[in-house]
Design a protein around this motif. Structure first.
Motif, PDB file in Angstrom:
ATOM      1  N   PRO A  35     -27.379 -30.909  23.088  1.00  0.00           N
ATOM      2  CA  PRO A  35     -27.211 -31.159  24.524  1.00  0.00           C
ATOM      3  C   PRO A  35     -25.873 -31.772  24.937  1.00  0.00           C
ATOM      4  N   ASP A  36     -25.073 -32.189  23.992  1.00  0.00           N
ATOM      5  CA  ASP A  36     -23.799 -32.836  24.333  1.00  0.00           C
ATOM      6  C   ASP A  36     -22.587 -31.941  24.122  1.00  0.00           C
ATOM      7  N   VAL A  37     -22.803 -30.626  24.006  1.00  0.00           N
ATOM      8  CA  VAL A  37     -21.698 -29.696  23.772  1.00  0.00           C
ATOM      9  C   VAL A  37     -21.389 -28.955  25.076  1.00  0.00           C
ATOM     10  N   ALA A  38     -20.293 -29.310  25.687  1.00  0.00           N
ATOM     11  CA  ALA A  38     -19.909 -28.745  26.987  1.00  0.00           C
ATOM     12  C   ALA A  38     -19.750 -27.229  26.947  1.00  0.00           C
ATOM     13  N   SER A  56     -27.625 -21.843  39.452  1.00  0.00           N
ATOM     14  CA  SER A  56     -27.556 -22.084  38.009  1.00  0.00           C
ATOM     15  C   SER A  56     -26.099 -22.226  37.562  1.00  0.00           C
ATOM     16  N   PHE A  57     -25.226 -21.371  38.102  1.00  0.00           N
ATOM     17  CA  PHE A  57     -23.794 -21.473  37.803  1.00  0.00           C
ATOM     18  C   PHE A  57     -23.295 -22.870  38.146  1.00  0.00           C
ATOM     19  N   LYS A  58     -23.650 -23.344  39.321  1.00  0.00           N
ATOM     20  CA  LYS A  58     -23.214 -24.666  39.777  1.00  0.00           C
ATOM     21  C   LYS A  58     -23.720 -25.761  38.839  1.00  0.00           C
ATOM     22  N   GLN A  59     -24.994 -25.718  38.488  1.00  0.00           N
ATOM     23  CA  GLN A  59     -25.575 -26.746  37.616  1.00  0.00           C
ATOM     24  C   GLN A  59     -24.914 -26.760  36.242  1.00  0.00           C
ATOM     25  N   MET A  60     -24.726 -25.584  35.674  1.00  0.00           N
ATOM     26  CA  MET A  60     -24.135 -25.505  34.337  1.00  0.00           C
ATOM     27  C   MET A  60     -22.667 -25.918  34.353  1.00  0.00           C
ATOM     28  N   ALA A  61     -21.934 -25.510  35.389  1.00  0.00           N
ATOM     29  CA  ALA A  61     -20.519 -25.892  35.509  1.00  0.00           C
ATOM     30  C   ALA A  61     -20.392 -27.409  35.657  1.00  0.00           C
ATOM     31  N   GLU A  66     -19.086 -32.632  33.409  1.00  0.00           N
ATOM     32  CA  GLU A  66     -19.542 -34.003  33.162  1.00  0.00           C
ATOM     33  C   GLU A  66     -19.288 -34.392  31.693  1.00  0.00           C
ATOM     34  N   LEU A  67     -19.557 -33.461  30.800  1.00  0.00           N
ATOM     35  CA  LEU A  67     -19.375 -33.726  29.375  1.00  0.00           C
ATOM     36  C   LEU A  67     -17.911 -33.689  28.941  1.00  0.00           C
ATOM     37  N   GLU A  68     -17.102 -32.898  29.643  1.00  0.00           N
ATOM     38  CA  GLU A  68     -15.706 -32.696  29.235  1.00  0.00           C
ATOM     39  C   GLU A  68     -14.809 -32.564  30.472  1.00  0.00           C
ATOM     40  N   PRO A  69     -14.572 -33.676  31.177  1.00  0.00           N
ATOM     41  CA  PRO A  69     -13.823 -33.612  32.435  1.00  0.00           C
ATOM     42  C   PRO A  69     -12.343 -33.248  32.296  1.00  0.00           C
ATOM     43  N   MET A  70     -11.819 -33.277  31.095  1.00  0.00           N
ATOM     44  CA  MET A  70     -10.409 -32.948  30.907  1.00  0.00           C
ATOM     45  C   MET A  70     -10.212 -31.471  30.533  1.00  0.00           C
ATOM     46  N   ASN A  71     -11.252 -30.668  30.669  1.00  0.00           N
ATOM     47  CA  ASN A  71     -11.180 -29.252  30.322  1.00  0.00           C
ATOM     48  C   ASN A  71     -10.821 -28.443  31.573  1.00  0.00           C
ATOM     49  N   VAL A  72      -9.735 -27.716  31.511  1.00  0.00           N
ATOM     50  CA  VAL A  72      -9.255 -26.961  32.666  1.00  0.00           C
ATOM     51  C   VAL A  72     -10.254 -25.881  33.091  1.00  0.00           C
ATOM     52  N   GLU A  73     -10.912 -25.268  32.136  1.00  0.00           N
ATOM     53  CA  GLU A  73     -11.850 -24.193  32.471  1.00  0.00           C
ATOM     54  C   GLU A  73     -13.027 -24.709  33.293  1.00  0.00           C
TER      55      GLU A  73
END
Length: 115
Positions: A35-38, A56-61, A66-73
């Motif tokens: 559960p902690d893998v963005a 669902s797109f919104k929730q998953m994004a 939340e898990l990886e805020p420094m990820n550009v994607e």
């Protein structure tokens, strides 16, 4: 099953074979186990977008971010959410954040470019 890469590879193959339901099932199982893998949430978000499942797109994004805020994607995914919600200011803010995270990244739209 104990190696996350097995799930990621199976989901990738399923997506390439246009088996989106299988890919979604594999990624759902993977997020339950890890559960902690963005990345897993980000891939689920992409499948939801392809399937026109905006909520669902919104929730998953949001979870990936939340898990990886420094990820550009993930930041760009949230910009898409903002655009789809009609929040242009938030979209611009997120695109600027993506540009700050990855200057020159070709995935980041240029807000100053003519339409």
């Amino acid at each position: 099953p104990t190696n996350i890469l097995n799930y990621m590879n199976l989901a990738s193959v399923a997506t390439q074979a246009q088996q989106h339901g299988l890919a979604e099932q594999v990624l759902t199982t993977a997020t339950e186990r890890f559960p902690d893998v963005a990345y897993l949430y980000g891939e689920r978000a992409k499948l939801a977008l392809v399937g026109c499942k905006f909520e669902s797109f919104k929730q998953m994004a949001e979870k990936a971010y939340e898990l990886e805020p420094m990820n550009v994607e993930w930041t760009l995914m949230l910009a898409v959410v903002a655009r789809q919600s009609g929040n242009q200011e938030e979209m611009k803010k997120l695109i600027q954040r993506a540009n700050d995270l990855a200057p020159g990244d070709p995935r980041v739209p240029d807000l100053n470019a003519p339409n």
